[in-house]
Scaffold this motif. Sequence first.
Motif, PDB file in Angstrom:
ATOM      1  N   THR A   1      -8.234  16.977  -7.302  1.00  0.00           N
ATOM      2  CA  THR A   1      -8.665  16.549  -8.643  1.00  0.00           C
ATOM      3  C   THR A   1      -9.013  15.067  -8.645  1.00  0.00           C
ATOM      4  O   THR A   1      -9.982  14.649  -9.272  1.00  0.00           O
TER       5      THR A   1
ATOM      6  N   GLU B   1      -3.700   8.744  -9.002  1.00  0.00           N
ATOM      7  CA  GLU B   1      -2.607   9.335  -8.227  1.00  0.00           C
ATOM      8  C   GLU B   1      -1.290   9.201  -8.976  1.00  0.00           C
ATOM      9  O   GLU B   1      -0.470  10.111  -8.976  1.00  0.00           O
ATOM     10  N   LEU B   2      -1.120   8.033  -9.625  1.00  0.00           N
ATOM     11  CA  LEU B   2       0.121   7.817 -10.372  1.00  0.00           C
ATOM     12  C   LEU B   2       0.144   8.619 -11.667  1.00  0.00           C
ATOM     13  O   LEU B   2       1.140   8.643 -12.369  1.00  0.00           O
ATOM     14  N   LYS B   3      -0.990   9.243 -12.005  1.00  0.00           N
ATOM     15  CA  LYS B   3      -0.993  10.157 -13.142  1.00  0.00           C
ATOM     16  C   LYS B   3      -0.481  11.522 -12.727  1.00  0.00           C
ATOM     17  O   LYS B   3      -0.377  12.422 -13.553  1.00  0.00           O
ATOM     18  N   GLY B   4      -0.221  11.691 -11.435  1.00  0.00           N
ATOM     19  CA  GLY B   4       0.299  12.970 -10.969  1.00  0.00           C
ATOM     20  C   GLY B   4      -0.770  14.021 -10.770  1.00  0.00           C
ATOM     21  O   GLY B   4      -0.482  15.209 -10.803  1.00  0.00           O
ATOM     22  N   LEU B   5      -2.027  13.592 -10.590  1.00  0.00           N
ATOM     23  CA  LEU B   5      -3.092  14.554 -10.357  1.00  0.00           C
ATOM     24  C   LEU B   5      -3.072  14.983  -8.892  1.00  0.00           C
ATOM     25  O   LEU B   5      -2.628  14.241  -8.028  1.00  0.00           O
ATOM     26  N   SER B   6      -3.581  16.184  -8.620  1.00  0.00           N
ATOM     27  CA  SER B   6      -3.614  16.637  -7.238  1.00  0.00           C
ATOM     28  C   SER B   6      -4.724  15.899  -6.488  1.00  0.00           C
ATOM     29  O   SER B   6      -5.655  15.388  -7.098  1.00  0.00           O
ATOM     30  N   THR B   7      -4.573  15.847  -5.177  1.00  0.00           N
ATOM     31  CA  THR B   7      -5.525  15.064  -4.383  1.00  0.00           C
ATOM     32  C   THR B   7      -6.959  15.495  -4.642  1.00  0.00           C
ATOM     33  O   THR B   7      -7.858  14.669  -4.772  1.00  0.00           O
TER      34      THR B   7
ATOM     35  N   LYS C   1     -12.673  14.305  -9.821  1.00  0.00           N
ATOM     36  CA  LYS C   1     -12.877  13.727 -11.147  1.00  0.00           C
ATOM     37  C   LYS C   1     -13.031  12.210 -11.128  1.00  0.00           C
ATOM     38  O   LYS C   1     -13.687  11.635 -11.988  1.00  0.00           O
ATOM     39  N   HIS C   2     -12.352  11.544 -10.173  1.00  0.00           N
ATOM     40  CA  HIS C   2     -12.368  10.084 -10.236  1.00  0.00           C
ATOM     41  C   HIS C   2     -13.168   9.430  -9.116  1.00  0.00           C
ATOM     42  O   HIS C   2     -13.800   8.403  -9.343  1.00  0.00           O
TER      43      HIS C   2
ATOM     44  N   TYR D   1      -8.428   2.260  -9.536  1.00  0.00           N
ATOM     45  CA  TYR D   1      -8.388   3.390 -10.476  1.00  0.00           C
ATOM     46  C   TYR D   1      -8.043   4.695  -9.773  1.00  0.00           C
ATOM     47  O   TYR D   1      -7.639   5.656 -10.422  1.00  0.00           O
TER      48      TYR D   1
ATOM     49  N   PRO E   1     -17.620  10.909  -9.076  1.00  0.00           N
ATOM     50  CA  PRO E   1     -18.599  10.358 -10.024  1.00  0.00           C
ATOM     51  C   PRO E   1     -19.013   8.930  -9.690  1.00  0.00           C
ATOM     52  O   PRO E   1     -20.122   8.511 -10.013  1.00  0.00           O
TER      53      PRO E   1
ATOM     54  N   GLU F   1      -5.650   4.746  -7.460  1.00  0.00           N
ATOM     55  CA  GLU F   1      -4.191   4.657  -7.483  1.00  0.00           C
ATOM     56  C   GLU F   1      -3.672   5.090  -8.848  1.00  0.00           C
ATOM     57  O   GLU F   1      -2.707   5.853  -8.952  1.00  0.00           O
ATOM     58  N   THR F   2      -4.349   4.614  -9.905  1.00  0.00           N
ATOM     59  CA  THR F   2      -3.967   5.031 -11.256  1.00  0.00           C
ATOM     60  C   THR F   2      -3.984   6.550 -11.367  1.00  0.00           C
ATOM     61  O   THR F   2      -3.056   7.155 -11.899  1.00  0.00           O
TER      62      THR F   2
END
Lengths: 319, 545
Positions: free
Chosen positions: A229, A221-227, A233-234, A216, A237, A218-219
Amino acid sequence: MGLLAKLLAQRIALGLLLLFLISIFIFAGTLLLPGDVAQQILGQTATPEALANLRAKLGVNEPPIDRYLTWLGGLLTGDLGTALTSGQNINEALFRRLANTFFLAFWAAIIAVPLAIFLGLLAVRFRDRWPDKLISASTLSTISMPEFVIGYILMFILGVKLRWFSPTAVGYRPDADLLSRLDSIAIPIMVLTLVVLAHMMRMTRAAILNVMQSAYIETAELKGLSTFTVIRKHAFPNAISPVVNVVMLNLAYLVVGVVVVEVVFVYPGLGQYLVDHVTKRDIPVVQACGIIFATIYIGLNLVADLISILTNPRLRHPK
Amino acid sequence: MTESLVRVRNLKIGATVYPPGGKPHDVEIVHGVDFDVRQGQVLGLIGESGAGKSTIGLATLAYGRGGVKIIDGEVWVNGRNILSTDLSDIRKLRGGEVTYVSQSAAASFNPAKQIMEQVIETSVQHGIYSKSQAESRAIDLFHQLSLPSPDTIGKRYPHQVSGGQLQRCMTALALCPEPNLVVFDEPTTALDVTTQIDVLAAIKRAINEIGVAALYITHDLAVVAQVADDIMVLKMGEMIEHGTTDQIINSPKEEYTRALVSVRSIDHPEKHPKGSPVLTCSNITARYRGTTFDVLHNVSLEIYPSQTLAVVGESGSGKSTLARTITGLLPPRDGKIMFDQRELSPDLPSRTLEDLREIQMIYQMADVAMNPRQTVGTIIGRPIEFYFQLRGKEKRQRVIELLDEIEMGKEFIGRYPAELSGGQKQRVCIARALAAKPKLIICDEVTSALDPLVADGILKLLLNLQSLENVAYLFITHDLATVKAIADSIVVMFEGKVQRYGRKSKVLSPPFDDYTDLLLSSVPEMRLGWLENVLATRKMESAGN
């Protein structure tokens, strides 16, 4: 909701059981302590009759089981007993000292915990690059030094040479204003922070790196979120549970393990109180301190368990 | 000529490998691949593992998994070469213009966050939609993908929905920001056939309605034939053949493509049962400790010497539990297990060494079923030592014999599992099982983790060994093509019960019960329009009822 309540109740019951067992250990352990309180009070020149009289008066001749049951009964009603040497009720002196210990631990924790987690996140962000290595190396070297060594070094530099803070806590008065209280414990806070930092920071780093291997992430990162974030966020938690566990262990250490620091800085906390009364062979005080320390230790670990359970989505939201 | 959406030229991708015992070094894993994807076109990338399918798919997001790096070439998306733009532009591309659907949605969803939050995250992050707009779009997509209770499913956590539903949620996640291209990486491979067909239909409908372009990566030609306009066949990082789906399926030009299309060439006539059964299970009922429901209900079956009984069913149907019961790992609550005319004691500790020797197992994951720090010789030698007390030269002789039987030479004796390919690992596991000279081998999904051509080789080997060693197989699988290839009789299991049981010819001939019919008709067939046919038939049947 039933499952969650059941789990929580189970943990609390286990904590209480553990505390009961520990009360037995503490009592049995103090029985094994060498030395004689009557001798301590009356001195080397006391006559055997005087010693025997005093022992009878203090009640140390009664069978251990009876004494344990009396003690346990006192604990359950909130009475920690009477100090043998001073004849005073332990509760008052102990809770005054405990408040001081909490004061020190609180300020050390306020600085150490966020700093450790922030450094852990930073180490993950710059993993295997120089910031990571610098953070690891410096925190590990401070944890490797005995705390009294760090204590004396800081005392010498910051207290004696630079005169930024008061070198010891001799001048500490609980009724003084906050600023002067903080001034007297500034160096102890630093020592404690340096001692607990490495452990929490390394655990934060390891827990988050472990989560970072997940699909998740990798998911994300592939969403284009910054490192950052992605981490915040992922990853974070899902790393809460191991981090909370190590944070609680260190908080417990801040309360229970400060004996050395309190003695070095002559801080009127529970640790020093304990050490004083061990030398006087004042068993009831030693027992009372022991049970208070155990309660805090178990209590904080219980909180860690509860947080782990509450942050687990599978338990919070059953199918 | 229409401008292509994606243009890939001379794409070369490398990775760092860490060979056991050797120094890490860089190798090239994709050797200059070219392709184009037009607006709204679906291109299937097909090949065995190691062909570079996923690596190429991820390259369209300028992403390399693990130590994978793009070495050379150009990847043009929407008129710019994404390999030479900066990171902030790449982040706009990822999750905005190009999105990704992975094989395992269960692992790809963050377990700590609600589904909706994750589905709309990119749309909001990239400023494509406001939060409320994105949510209503997500709910529309949930409707389109025929998810149950689409208005509220987003409030659930990933562990609260099934695997097939989660895979559709992941598709919604990919479609939500209205991307130009979606990369589907084996999106149905981890699903049961009966679930796969629904997900496949949902994906296909969504792609068509939205008109989005897609790269569809899979090793299963029959699946890709249902959704792709064009297919590119890859092998070892090289393009083998590229053509329309019709041409690839019906008139493949290259040898390798023909092999892929005609895989499952095994024809195994069913044998008649001879003698008395080697294993008889009567009315087995079992449940796991600490649970309150039975996983197996009244299961009865028989296996005859040197025959294969295939156990088929979806995940959760109790197939593996049956194996655990027979091996003694899970003592049944009720029922009896007879082996070779004698009753087996239900639990493992009270079985004799002889009982243990006569039933052996082969597992799905060969690499975790072997100790990575033992050599092939030690792994195969262990049962020889344990059951027959052979040592030294005699043991080595027997290991060489077994290696010969599994068509591997004695030069493998000193190798470690990490030095073997997937197929070789599974062969070593077969040799280890055979080393005990068992009467029954339980094969638990032994070919599921292998590429079709390799799996084919393993099945042929198993059939040869059966006639050579007179061993019976209990063959657990969810793959019906494998069943057809290898079984003599079949048990169809559903929710822990035997749904259908008998000789292969009987079980696979009509009239079918509803479940077997559903199961058989869900197996993808390698022809164009199969999916539409099945769905149309099902619609008619349900309208008729």
